[in-house]
Design a protein around this motif. Structure first.
Motif, short mmCIF file in Angstrom:
data_model
loop_
_atom_site.label_atom_id
_atom_site.label_comp_id
_atom_site.label_asym_id
_atom_site.label_seq_id
_atom_site.Cartn_x
_atom_site.Cartn_y
_atom_site.Cartn_z
N GLU A 176 53.09 40.62 52.95
CA GLU A 176 52.09 41.41 53.67
C GLU A 176 50.66 41.17 53.16
OE1 GLU A 176 52.95 45.57 53.95
OE2 GLU A 176 55.09 45.25 54.28
N THR A 177 50.53 40.84 51.90
CA THR A 177 49.19 40.83 51.28
C THR A 177 48.65 39.44 50.95
OG1 THR A 177 50.16 41.10 49.08
CG2 THR A 177 49.56 43.11 50.28
N ALA A 178 49.45 38.40 51.13
CA ALA A 178 49.03 37.05 50.72
C ALA A 178 47.74 36.62 51.41
CB ALA A 178 50.14 36.05 51.00
N LYS A 179 47.59 36.95 52.68
CA LYS A 179 46.40 36.52 53.42
C LYS A 179 45.14 37.23 52.93
CE LYS A 179 47.20 39.93 57.08
NZ LYS A 179 47.55 40.12 58.51
N ASN A 180 45.31 38.29 52.15
CA ASN A 180 44.16 39.04 51.64
C ASN A 180 43.83 38.70 50.19
OD1 ASN A 180 45.62 41.13 53.72
ND2 ASN A 180 43.39 41.24 53.82
N GLY A 181 44.40 37.60 49.69
CA GLY A 181 44.06 37.16 48.34
C GLY A 181 44.75 37.94 47.24
N VAL A 194 39.25 54.61 37.97
CA VAL A 194 38.14 54.23 38.84
C VAL A 194 36.86 54.91 38.40
CG1 VAL A 194 37.26 54.32 41.20
CG2 VAL A 194 39.64 53.70 40.79
N SER A 195 36.96 56.16 37.94
CA SER A 195 35.78 56.88 37.46
C SER A 195 35.16 56.17 36.26
CB SER A 195 36.18 58.31 37.08
OG SER A 195 35.10 58.98 36.47
N ARG A 196 36.01 55.64 35.37
CA ARG A 196 35.51 54.98 34.15
C ARG A 196 35.10 53.53 34.40
NH1 ARG A 196 37.99 56.84 28.51
NH2 ARG A 196 38.63 58.97 28.99
N TYR A 197 35.94 52.81 35.16
CA TYR A 197 35.78 51.36 35.24
C TYR A 197 35.37 50.86 36.63
CZ TYR A 197 38.26 51.19 30.73
OH TYR A 197 38.64 51.36 29.42
N GLY A 198 35.47 51.73 37.65
CA GLY A 198 34.96 51.37 38.97
C GLY A 198 35.92 50.67 39.91
N GLN A 199 37.02 50.11 39.39
CA GLN A 199 37.91 49.32 40.23
C GLN A 199 39.23 49.11 39.51
OE1 GLN A 199 35.25 45.96 40.16
NE2 GLN A 199 36.63 44.77 38.88
N VAL A 200 40.18 48.51 40.22
CA VAL A 200 41.44 48.06 39.63
C VAL A 200 41.72 46.66 40.16
CG1 VAL A 200 43.92 48.43 39.39
CG2 VAL A 200 42.37 50.40 39.46
N ILE A 246 46.33 49.80 46.51
CA ILE A 246 46.42 48.70 47.48
C ILE A 246 45.23 48.64 48.43
CG2 ILE A 246 47.78 49.95 49.21
CD1 ILE A 246 48.24 46.26 48.08
N ASN A 247 44.72 49.79 48.87
CA ASN A 247 43.62 49.75 49.83
C ASN A 247 42.38 49.13 49.21
OD1 ASN A 247 45.04 50.86 51.96
ND2 ASN A 247 44.48 52.97 51.45
N LYS A 262 39.82 41.92 48.90
CA LYS A 262 40.51 40.64 49.13
C LYS A 262 40.85 39.94 47.82
CE LYS A 262 38.83 39.80 53.81
NZ LYS A 262 40.12 40.22 54.38
N SER A 263 41.31 40.76 46.87
CA SER A 263 41.68 40.23 45.56
C SER A 263 42.54 41.26 44.84
CB SER A 263 40.42 39.95 44.73
OG SER A 263 40.76 39.52 43.43
N GLY A 264 43.51 40.79 44.08
CA GLY A 264 44.33 41.70 43.29
C GLY A 264 45.56 41.01 42.75
N ARG A 265 46.06 41.52 41.65
CA ARG A 265 47.29 41.02 41.05
C ARG A 265 48.21 42.21 40.78
NH1 ARG A 265 45.26 37.39 42.83
NH2 ARG A 265 44.46 35.45 41.90
N ILE A 266 49.39 42.18 41.38
CA ILE A 266 50.39 43.20 41.14
C ILE A 266 51.59 42.53 40.49
CG2 ILE A 266 51.93 44.91 42.19
CD1 ILE A 266 49.83 45.17 44.46
N ILE A 267 51.95 42.99 39.31
CA ILE A 267 53.01 42.37 38.53
C ILE A 267 54.03 43.44 38.17
CG2 ILE A 267 53.54 41.05 36.44
CD1 ILE A 267 50.47 40.25 36.49
N ASN A 268 55.26 43.26 38.65
CA ASN A 268 56.31 44.25 38.47
C ASN A 268 57.30 43.78 37.41
OD1 ASN A 268 55.27 45.89 40.61
ND2 ASN A 268 56.18 44.47 42.08
#
Length: 260
Positions: free
Chosen positions: A187-192, A93-99, A141-142, A148-154
Motif C-alpha cells: 500500500e505504501t511503496a509508491k509513497n516512498g 512530535v511535540s519534542r522532535y517535530g516528526q517521525v 502513517i499519515n 512521502k518518506s518513512g521506514r517501518i520495521i517490525n
C-alpha cells in the motif's frame, strides 16, 4: 577557497547516516529494544522509546545514549492501549517535530500448551505483540504518507515462521506481523515508505539467560552456527533497513541458519 572546500568535505565525512531523522522504538528499555535504540542513536537519529514499568532501565538507557553524544527520551506507555500510544506519539512530535523511523519491537510471552492456554494468555500476547503494531503504525502513517518518506520495521520472530511448542499465541502474533508487513508494504511503496520485518532466532537476552543450562545447550546444538544471536546483531539489521531505499515487504532472518 581551498580551506572552505576542505571544511565542507570534512563536514560531509562527519555526517552520520541517520542525522536529522527521528526514530521510535517500542519496548526499547532493555534487551533487543535497547540495543536498537542505542544503534540508531549512534548513527545520528533522535530516539524515543516507551517502557511499561522498568523506569530504572529506561532512565539508564537514556543516560547511556546521551553520554555517547546521542539524543533520546523515554515515555511510560502501554502500546496495547491506542490512547496511550497516541499520547506517546504526541510527545515525540511535540519534542522532535516528526517521525521518520518506527521500530515495532515490544513483545511478551505467555507460553502454555494450547490445552492449558487461557483466553487471558491469548489476548494479552495478541494485544501487546500484534495489536500494538496497528496502534503505533496508525499513529504515524499519515505523516509518513504526507512526507512521502518513512521506514517501518517490525520485529517478528523465527517462531512466527516455524511455530513453537507451547507458543500458539506468540506464533500467531509474530506470523501476523509478517502478513501485516507485506500488505502495508504494497500500500505504501509508491509513497516512498518501506515496511519490513526482522525475524530473530534465539537471541541471548535476559529471558534466555534464565533458562536451565541443559535447555540452552540443546537449543544451541540445533543452530548451524552453534551459538546464540546477540541483540546487537538485530540492531545492525534494523540500521540496515532504516537506510535501505529499495527493499520493502521483506522478512530478514537473523537466526544463525536455524530456519532457512
Amino acid at each position: 577557497m581551498t580551506i572552505n572546500s576542505i571544511e565542507v568535505s570534512e563536514n560531509k565525512v562527519n555526517l552520520k547516516p541517520l542525522e536529522g531523522k527521528v526514530a521510535i522504538v517500542t519496548g526499547g528499555s532493555r534487551g533487543i529494544g535497547a540495543a536498537i535504540a542505542k544503534e540508531l542513536a549512534r548513527n545520528g537519529a533522535r530516539v524515543a522509546f516507551n517502557y511499561q514499568s522498568r523506569i530504572d532501565s529506561a532512565e539508564a538507557l537514556v543516560k547511556e545514549i546521551e553520554d555517547e553524544g546521542g539524543t533520546s527520551f523515554a515515555v511510560k506507555a502501554d502500546v496495547a492501549d491506542i490512547k496511550g500510544v497516541q499520547n506517546f506519539l504526541d510527545e515525540v512530535v511535540s519534542r522532535y517535530g516528526q517521525v521518520d523511523i518506527l521500530v515495532n519491537n515490544a513483545g511478551i510471552t505467555r507460553d502454555r500448551s494450547f490445552r492449558n492456554l487461557s483466553q487471558e494468555d491469548w489476548n494479552e500476547v495478541i494485544n501487546v505483540n500484534l495489536n500494538s503494531v496497528f496502534n503505533t503504525t496508525s499513529a504515524v502513517i499519515n505523516q509518513m504518507l504526507e512526507n512521502k518518506s518513512g521506514r517501518i520495521i517490525n520485529i517478528s520472530s523465527i517462531i512466527g515462521q516455524s511455530g513453537g511448542f507451547g507458543q500458539s499465541n506468540y506464533a500467531a502474533a509474530k506470523a501476523g506481523m509478517v502478513g501485516f508487513t507485506k500488505s502495508l508494504a504494497l500500500e505504501t511503496a509508491k509513497n516512498g515508505i518501506t515496511v519490513n520485518a526482522i525475524c530473530p532466532g534465539f537471541i541471548e537476552t535476559e529471558m534466555v539467560a534464565a533458562m536451565p543450562d541443559n535447555v540452552k545447550e540443546q537449543m544451541i546444538s540445533n543452530i548451524p552456527m552453534k551459538r546464540l544471536g546477540q541483540s546487537q546483531e538485530i540492531a545492525e539489521a534494523v540500521l540496515f533497513l532504516a537506510q535501505a531505499n529499495y527493499i520493502t515487504g521483506q522478512s530478514i532472518n537473523v537466526n544463525g541458519g536455524l530456519y532457512m
